[in-house]
Design a protein around this motif. Sequence first.
Motif, PDB file in Angstrom:
ATOM      1  N   LYS A 187       0.834  -1.207   0.000  1.00  0.00           N
ATOM      2  CA  LYS A 187       0.000   0.000   0.000  1.00  0.00           C
ATOM      3  C   LYS A 187       0.867   1.255   0.000  1.00  0.00           C
ATOM      4  O   LYS A 187       0.593   2.221  -0.725  1.00  0.00           O
ATOM      5  CB  LYS A 187      -0.916  -0.022   1.226  1.00  0.00           C
ATOM      6  CG  LYS A 187      -1.757   1.217   1.400  1.00  0.00           C
ATOM      7  CD  LYS A 187      -2.522   1.164   2.711  1.00  0.00           C
ATOM      8  CE  LYS A 187      -3.179   2.494   3.029  1.00  0.00           C
ATOM      9  NZ  LYS A 187      -3.828   2.489   4.358  1.00  0.00           N
ATOM     10  N   PHE A 188       1.933   1.251   0.796  1.00  0.00           N
ATOM     11  CA  PHE A 188       2.826   2.407   0.876  1.00  0.00           C
ATOM     12  C   PHE A 188       3.523   2.650  -0.458  1.00  0.00           C
ATOM     13  O   PHE A 188       3.694   3.799  -0.891  1.00  0.00           O
ATOM     14  CB  PHE A 188       3.848   2.174   1.984  1.00  0.00           C
ATOM     15  CG  PHE A 188       4.736   3.354   2.248  1.00  0.00           C
ATOM     16  CD1 PHE A 188       4.268   4.455   2.944  1.00  0.00           C
ATOM     17  CD2 PHE A 188       6.055   3.375   1.797  1.00  0.00           C
ATOM     18  CE1 PHE A 188       5.080   5.546   3.190  1.00  0.00           C
ATOM     19  CE2 PHE A 188       6.868   4.456   2.034  1.00  0.00           C
ATOM     20  CZ  PHE A 188       6.385   5.548   2.727  1.00  0.00           C
ATOM     21  N   ALA A 189       3.924   1.554  -1.127  1.00  0.00           N
ATOM     22  CA  ALA A 189       4.614   1.693  -2.416  1.00  0.00           C
ATOM     23  C   ALA A 189       3.693   2.272  -3.479  1.00  0.00           C
ATOM     24  O   ALA A 189       4.101   3.124  -4.283  1.00  0.00           O
ATOM     25  CB  ALA A 189       5.154   0.334  -2.857  1.00  0.00           C
ATOM     26  N   ILE A 190       2.440   1.834  -3.503  1.00  0.00           N
ATOM     27  CA  ILE A 190       1.486   2.349  -4.490  1.00  0.00           C
ATOM     28  C   ILE A 190       1.183   3.817  -4.221  1.00  0.00           C
ATOM     29  O   ILE A 190       1.088   4.634  -5.148  1.00  0.00           O
ATOM     30  CB  ILE A 190       0.193   1.513  -4.471  1.00  0.00           C
ATOM     31  CG1 ILE A 190       0.488   0.073  -4.913  1.00  0.00           C
ATOM     32  CG2 ILE A 190      -0.866   2.130  -5.378  1.00  0.00           C
ATOM     33  CD1 ILE A 190      -0.701  -0.857  -4.818  1.00  0.00           C
ATOM     34  N   LYS A 191       1.050   4.179  -2.952  1.00  0.00           N
ATOM     35  CA  LYS A 191       0.794   5.579  -2.598  1.00  0.00           C
ATOM     36  C   LYS A 191       1.930   6.481  -3.059  1.00  0.00           C
ATOM     37  O   LYS A 191       1.694   7.560  -3.624  1.00  0.00           O
ATOM     38  CB  LYS A 191       0.605   5.710  -1.077  1.00  0.00           C
ATOM     39  CG  LYS A 191      -0.710   5.203  -0.550  1.00  0.00           C
ATOM     40  CD  LYS A 191      -0.728   5.133   0.961  1.00  0.00           C
ATOM     41  CE  LYS A 191      -0.368   6.436   1.613  1.00  0.00           C
ATOM     42  NZ  LYS A 191      -0.450   6.354   3.100  1.00  0.00           N
ATOM     43  N   ASN A 192       3.155   6.058  -2.823  1.00  0.00           N
ATOM     44  CA  ASN A 192       4.302   6.893  -3.182  1.00  0.00           C
ATOM     45  C   ASN A 192       4.508   6.981  -4.689  1.00  0.00           C
ATOM     46  O   ASN A 192       4.823   8.048  -5.231  1.00  0.00           O
ATOM     47  CB  ASN A 192       5.577   6.337  -2.525  1.00  0.00           C
ATOM     48  CG  ASN A 192       5.679   6.733  -1.063  1.00  0.00           C
ATOM     49  OD1 ASN A 192       4.861   7.495  -0.566  1.00  0.00           O
ATOM     50  ND2 ASN A 192       6.673   6.203  -0.371  1.00  0.00           N
ATOM     51  N   SER A 193       4.337   5.872  -5.377  1.00  0.00           N
ATOM     52  CA  SER A 193       4.591   5.863  -6.821  1.00  0.00           C
ATOM     53  C   SER A 193       3.511   6.618  -7.600  1.00  0.00           C
ATOM     54  O   SER A 193       3.801   7.195  -8.652  1.00  0.00           O
ATOM     55  CB  SER A 193       4.686   4.431  -7.328  1.00  0.00           C
ATOM     56  OG  SER A 193       3.472   3.731  -7.086  1.00  0.00           O
ATOM     57  N   THR A 194       2.284   6.618  -7.100  1.00  0.00           N
ATOM     58  CA  THR A 194       1.186   7.288  -7.808  1.00  0.00           C
ATOM     59  C   THR A 194       0.846   8.660  -7.227  1.00  0.00           C
ATOM     60  O   THR A 194      -0.028   9.347  -7.760  1.00  0.00           O
ATOM     61  CB  THR A 194      -0.079   6.407  -7.779  1.00  0.00           C
ATOM     62  OG1 THR A 194      -0.461   6.166  -6.410  1.00  0.00           O
ATOM     63  CG2 THR A 194       0.164   5.077  -8.458  1.00  0.00           C
ATOM     64  N   LYS A 195       1.517   9.046  -6.152  1.00  0.00           N
ATOM     65  CA  LYS A 195       1.261  10.341  -5.493  1.00  0.00           C
ATOM     66  C   LYS A 195      -0.214  10.482  -5.114  1.00  0.00           C
ATOM     67  O   LYS A 195      -0.866  11.490  -5.399  1.00  0.00           O
ATOM     68  CB  LYS A 195       1.685  11.504  -6.399  1.00  0.00           C
ATOM     69  CG  LYS A 195       3.165  11.516  -6.717  1.00  0.00           C
ATOM     70  CD  LYS A 195       3.540  12.683  -7.608  1.00  0.00           C
ATOM     71  CE  LYS A 195       5.034  12.658  -7.916  1.00  0.00           C
ATOM     72  NZ  LYS A 195       5.425  13.797  -8.805  1.00  0.00           N
ATOM     73  N   THR A 196      -0.725   9.441  -4.471  1.00  0.00           N
ATOM     74  CA  THR A 196      -2.109   9.441  -4.011  1.00  0.00           C
ATOM     75  C   THR A 196      -2.142   9.078  -2.533  1.00  0.00           C
ATOM     76  O   THR A 196      -1.113   8.743  -1.933  1.00  0.00           O
ATOM     77  CB  THR A 196      -2.963   8.425  -4.793  1.00  0.00           C
ATOM     78  OG1 THR A 196      -2.387   7.119  -4.657  1.00  0.00           O
ATOM     79  CG2 THR A 196      -3.036   8.791  -6.271  1.00  0.00           C
ATOM     80  N   ARG A 197      -3.323   9.153  -1.963  1.00  0.00           N
ATOM     81  CA  ARG A 197      -3.561   8.688  -0.600  1.00  0.00           C
ATOM     82  C   ARG A 197      -4.626   7.601  -0.672  1.00  0.00           C
ATOM     83  O   ARG A 197      -5.647   7.790  -1.346  1.00  0.00           O
ATOM     84  CB  ARG A 197      -4.010   9.825   0.312  1.00  0.00           C
ATOM     85  CG  ARG A 197      -2.933  10.877   0.551  1.00  0.00           C
ATOM     86  CD  ARG A 197      -1.766  10.280   1.338  1.00  0.00           C
ATOM     87  NE  ARG A 197      -0.700  11.248   1.574  1.00  0.00           N
ATOM     88  CZ  ARG A 197       0.357  11.394   0.801  1.00  0.00           C
ATOM     89  NH1 ARG A 197       0.494  10.632  -0.281  1.00  0.00           N
ATOM     90  NH2 ARG A 197       1.293  12.273   1.093  1.00  0.00           N
ATOM     91  N   ILE A 198      -4.379   6.480  -0.012  1.00  0.00           N
ATOM     92  CA  ILE A 198      -5.272   5.319  -0.104  1.00  0.00           C
ATOM     93  C   ILE A 198      -5.740   4.936   1.291  1.00  0.00           C
ATOM     94  O   ILE A 198      -4.933   4.853   2.229  1.00  0.00           O
ATOM     95  CB  ILE A 198      -4.550   4.124  -0.768  1.00  0.00           C
ATOM     96  CG1 ILE A 198      -4.078   4.510  -2.176  1.00  0.00           C
ATOM     97  CG2 ILE A 198      -5.465   2.912  -0.827  1.00  0.00           C
ATOM     98  CD1 ILE A 198      -3.195   3.453  -2.829  1.00  0.00           C
ATOM     99  N   VAL A 199      -7.034   4.710   1.404  1.00  0.00           N
ATOM    100  CA  VAL A 199      -7.630   4.221   2.647  1.00  0.00           C
ATOM    101  C   VAL A 199      -8.357   2.920   2.350  1.00  0.00           C
ATOM    102  O   VAL A 199      -9.196   2.866   1.444  1.00  0.00           O
ATOM    103  CB  VAL A 199      -8.616   5.251   3.250  1.00  0.00           C
ATOM    104  CG1 VAL A 199      -9.383   4.636   4.415  1.00  0.00           C
ATOM    105  CG2 VAL A 199      -7.867   6.489   3.710  1.00  0.00           C
TER     106      VAL A 199
END
Length: 217
Positions: free
Chosen positions: A170-182
Amino acid sequence: MSTPRPNDHTMQSDEDATSMELEKVLSESNHVSFASKPNFAPLKAHEISDGQVQFRKVSIPPHRYTPLKKAWMEIYTLIYEQMKIDIRMNLKARKVELKTDQTHPTSVTSKMCCFVHTFMLGFDVIDVVAVLLMDELYVESFEIKDVKTLRGEHLSRAIGRLFGKGGKTKFAIKNSTKTRIVIADTKIHILGSFANVKIARDSLCSLIMGSPAGKFI
């Protein structure tokens, strides 16, 4: 007894008359003058709301009640002291209520309501403030069952793939896409720009479908 055929000369005369009438209608339509485009002045805030007080209510989910109490002063300071919009927490109804007068435009009221609603989805106050500062940000929500019908252990493994070991995926996807995920149970909320949200959504959907988590780390 055979039916008499119409005269060719008569048919030609009818066609000529029809074509002349059509040309006359077209020539008249070319001379029609249309009214000039009206120029209306922009409406003021009290004109949009008809001078009435506006009320907005946002429900508080059970799992967000405690985080809301901890972050209440930050939310209150931003909405009441800076935006001058009345806000209160209705403990009995478990709702956050906002009230604006005729001096506030409807767009500001809707934005504050969106701000509170985004926080209720599970995002931090720092991330939610970006919704107020940047117009191109929005939230997309979907459920795991919208991608694939999973039950029992299969659903638990899919949620595990979304988080990864220690939340690395989850952290990797957030950083690579510049998004916030819940990820709240089976519901997933993504905050970001349109293009970035699409990339993050595709990555999460691939994990739900069974892609290995190591592919995104």
